[in-house]
Design an enzyme around this catalytic site. Structure first.
Site, short mmCIF file in Angstrom:
data_model
loop_
_atom_site.label_atom_id
_atom_site.label_comp_id
_atom_site.label_asym_id
_atom_site.label_seq_id
_atom_site.Cartn_x
_atom_site.Cartn_y
_atom_site.Cartn_z
N CYS A 52 -26.92 16.12 -0.06
CA CYS A 52 -26.70 14.97 -0.81
C CYS A 52 -25.49 15.31 -1.92
CB CYS A 52 -27.73 14.31 -1.54
SG CYS A 52 -27.59 13.17 -2.85
N CYS A 55 -26.94 15.09 -5.64
CA CYS A 55 -28.22 15.78 -6.20
C CYS A 55 -27.47 17.13 -7.19
CB CYS A 55 -29.00 16.50 -4.97
SG CYS A 55 -30.21 15.52 -4.37
N HIS A 115 -34.17 13.04 -5.59
CA HIS A 115 -33.35 12.30 -4.95
C HIS A 115 -34.28 11.17 -4.21
CE1 HIS A 115 -30.59 11.95 -1.39
NE2 HIS A 115 -31.51 11.80 -0.48
N ASN A 155 -26.10 -1.10 -6.12
CA ASN A 155 -26.51 -1.61 -4.70
C ASN A 155 -27.80 -0.66 -4.07
OD1 ASN A 155 -24.36 -3.42 -4.40
ND2 ASN A 155 -22.93 -1.59 -3.90
N CYS A 162 -25.51 0.48 0.34
CA CYS A 162 -25.73 1.39 -0.47
C CYS A 162 -25.14 2.86 0.46
CB CYS A 162 -26.99 1.44 -1.08
SG CYS A 162 -27.21 3.10 -1.91
N SER A 163 -24.35 3.40 0.27
CA SER A 163 -23.92 4.53 1.18
C SER A 163 -24.71 5.92 0.82
CB SER A 163 -22.42 4.75 1.07
OG SER A 163 -22.20 4.88 -0.06
N HIS A 166 -29.82 8.32 -2.88
CA HIS A 166 -30.10 9.07 -4.26
C HIS A 166 -29.95 7.97 -5.03
CE1 HIS A 166 -30.19 12.86 -6.78
NE2 HIS A 166 -29.92 11.83 -7.62
N HIS A 168 -28.94 5.64 -7.88
CA HIS A 168 -27.48 5.57 -8.47
C HIS A 168 -27.13 4.13 -8.64
CE1 HIS A 168 -25.88 5.46 -4.39
NE2 HIS A 168 -24.76 5.11 -5.17
N GLN A 170 -23.37 2.09 -10.28
CA GLN A 170 -21.71 2.06 -10.50
C GLN A 170 -21.27 1.40 -11.86
OE1 GLN A 170 -19.41 2.20 -6.96
NE2 GLN A 170 -21.34 1.98 -5.65
N GLU A 184 -17.95 -17.60 -15.79
CA GLU A 184 -19.38 -17.60 -16.93
C GLU A 184 -18.54 -17.41 -18.03
OE1 GLU A 184 -22.27 -14.71 -16.26
OE2 GLU A 184 -22.93 -15.62 -14.25
O1 LIG Z 1 -19.17 2.13 -3.52
P1 LIG Z 1 -20.26 2.37 -2.44
O2 LIG Z 1 -21.48 2.61 -2.51
O3 LIG Z 1 -19.62 3.53 -1.44
O4 LIG Z 1 -19.96 1.23 -1.44
C1 LIG Z 1 -20.72 -0.14 -1.84
O5 LIG Z 1 -20.33 -0.96 -2.93
C2 LIG Z 1 -19.17 -1.26 -3.09
C3 LIG Z 1 -19.18 -2.12 -4.51
O6 LIG Z 1 -20.11 -3.20 -4.47
C4 LIG Z 1 -18.91 -2.15 -2.08
O7 LIG Z 1 -17.26 -2.37 -2.21
C5 LIG Z 1 -18.82 -1.53 -0.63
O8 LIG Z 1 -18.44 -2.32 0.36
C6 LIG Z 1 -20.51 -0.95 -0.43
O9 LIG Z 1 -20.46 -0.48 0.87
#
Ligand SMILES: O=P(O)(O)O[C@H]1O[C@H](CO)[C@@H](O)[C@H](O)[C@H]1O
Ligand SMILES: O=P(O)(O)O[C@H]1O[C@H](CO)[C@@H](O)[C@H](O)[C@H]1O
Lengths: 344, 344
Positions: A52, A55, A115, A155, A162-163, A166, A168, A170, A184
């Site tokens: 990962c 990690c 993880h 996500n 979510c790729s 773990h 997390h 953003q 808004e």
């Molecule tokens: O940033 P990651 O987790 O690789 O990617 C994920 O979140 C992003 C932000 O919402 C998106 O643009 C991607 O399509 C999604 O797969």
């Protein structure tokens, strides 16, 4: 003829935060389903995964090594959608072809060294550390001159793109205000100009009186299914005090926020007996140096599951071409969630 | 410092049809992917499936029996999101809680009696029968007093929430104009008021000159990847003649439309060597009795696949909270598609 009944008849609901509508079809949850079922993600993950890239101690694709962090950890996304040092410029061909360069920063925030955890499985004290880090990131990024909006989000679950499992989130910070917070901004400013009160403060008052869509609350925050919710179990977390952004949160409010996030995510996991996927994100005032007195801090949760751990709501043809559409009513969703909240 | 380059640097593009922006991150397709992979749908279907509620002669959930139809077949959706005979009414609590009942009709259109085909696999003559039926449905529904917008669309593929693989589309007709066509109504009316020409006619002229994003064209229609495309291989089909709605399509235009739909869907299937999923839909003038001289008939295709038959673009956290974001540029996508078009 019968009278119009929110719980029975198709109708539209107005979202005062965006100025847009959602189509609600209460009778529709009965339709048969022969469509896609999601795979249930296997939920036994090791506490540490040597492969990962999030990690502690592991090496990322960029070649950088993560520190042996013990609580939270933040770094610049090695494949960020936004970049800092790009040239300013525009591309214009005629009236109808317009592009502008966009500067920004994308960061990844690890919620925990473990993880195998999710927010729902972390202690309030550990969630509090995530909230502290959000506040710190907001302060740091908003102090940059060219950053005018800071989008904090998560996500959760492979079904939400979510790729990496773990835990997390953003932070994407950029020079222009994205479309949704821009809507808004307009709507809240308009409301404030007319009423000298925040739109969400007034809305919250109404919901606390009605008690039909409230899910859980504490001294500082309320979680409810908004009247105009789009996603089946969508919720909004609203601060009781009217403030503009996370930078203004007091210590007591940060504790309250951590508690309410825990209560909500634990509740979500009970709905279908699985780790509940969602995208969530904080909406707050732009960091463009303006006042924004009408802006009221809040957080959206958009979970896609509709009927079971494997059947989600698809926002597709009609929703893409027309507008969002939902099947169960927000009131019914709130009842389900409320019934699953643990006494806090 | 280098100069701004559309093919290299993150930027925003303006969508003149909606007035909104999309974030483009050309450099980003290189990021690693450990996320969800879609299952490849098994593509061997029988020509007739006795358990399919859309096949000729079969009985639907409602108990009704489909006729032994030989070309196309339309019926009212047994589980429509919109209903006809519902009471008018509103629910209002304070300023911020507003709902209105919404009348409408949802229809299902079977494109073919064959369970195993898609538009891409049908003959131009058979696609023409679908176009004819769209025109007929539009005429019939728009003649109803309380119907003010007719949304024709298709969800193709289980990944797009399609609940039955039998080739079919839908028509949702309703009393109010949904959010997306409402935006396009405003933007096109504004443009027409200023220029006395349709926005899309002017845009088409520009694109035909630049030839960077055009995918395929014939005498009556052009398919191109719009400058502001959100989905990886999104396209728009624009009529060369400026008219408002499908009711005004001539016989020759209907032939041209059928041919261009065939060319596009066949091309899509070649991108990743699978039956290409998408949602598509026609945007046209509201049926509210107004003139709408600025409205210009067009059709959107929103396909979700990004890198392969199993990796799609997720519109999640940032996209839901901020605004749409794409990785490959529209120009790169157009090059791929153009390279796969069969000589027509
Ligand atoms: O940033 P990651 O987790 O690789 O990617 C994920 O979140 C992003 C932000 O919402 C998106 O643009 C991607 O399509 C999604 O797969
Ligand atoms: O009508 P269907 O095919 O059962 O359902 C599909 O298309 C509808 C219209 O876009 C969506 O509301 C549903 O979420 C989707 O699953």
């Amino acid at each position: 003829m019968a009278t119009f009944d929110l719980a029975e008849h198709p109708h539209r609901r107005f979202n005062p935060l965006t100025g847009e509508w959602v189509l609600v079809s209460p009778h529709r949850s009965k339709r048969p389903w022969q469509g896609q079922q999601e795979e249930q993600p296997h939920d036994s993950r090791p506490a540490y995964d040597p492969t990962c890239y999030l990690c502690p101690g592991n090496t990322r694709a960029s070649g950088e090594q993560n520190p042996a962090y013990a609580t939270t950890f933040v770094f610049n996304n090695d494949f960020g959608a936004l970049q800092d040092g790009i040239p300013e410029g525009a591309y214009v061909a005629g009236d109808l072809i317009r592009a502008e360069s966009e500067r920004g920063i994308c960061r990844v925030i690890c919620f925990s060294p473990r993880h195998d955890l999710t927010l729902a499985e972390m202690s309030t004290a550990d969630i509090r550390k995530v909230v502290d880090l959000w506040q710190k990131e907001y302060a740091e990024l908003s102090s940059l001159d060219y950053i005018n909006y800071v989008q904090i989000f998560e996500n959760k679950g492979s079904i939400m793109g979510c790729s990496n499992p773990h835990p997390h989130g953003q932070v994407w910070a950029q020079s222009t205000v994205p479309v949704e917070p821009a809507k808004e901004t307009t709507q809240q400013a308009q409301y404030f100009a007319h009423h000298s009160r925040s739109l969400l403060a007034d809305y919250l008052q109404l919901e606390l009186k009605l008690q039909e869509r409230v899910v859980v609350e504490n001294e500082h925050f309320v979680v409810l299914v908004p009247f105009w919710a789009v996603w089946p179990f969508e919720t909004i977390v609203i601060s009781k005090r009217h403030f503009q952004h996370i930078g203004q949160m007091t210590d007591a409010e940060k504790d309250g926020f951590s508690k309410v996030l825990q209560a909500l995510t634990v509740t979500y996991d009970r709905v279908f007996g699985v780790s509940f996927p969602y995208s969530c994100g904080i909406h707050q005032s732009p960091t463009d140096g303006q006042e924004h007195p009408g802006w009221h801090f809040h957080m959206h949760f958009y979970p896609p599951l509709l009927r079971s751990a494997t059947v989600k709501k698809f926002m597709v043809g009609y929703e893409m071409m027309g507008n969002p559409q939902r099947d169960i009513t927000p009131e019914a969703a709130a009842r389900v969630l409320r019934g699953l909240v643990e006494a806090t």
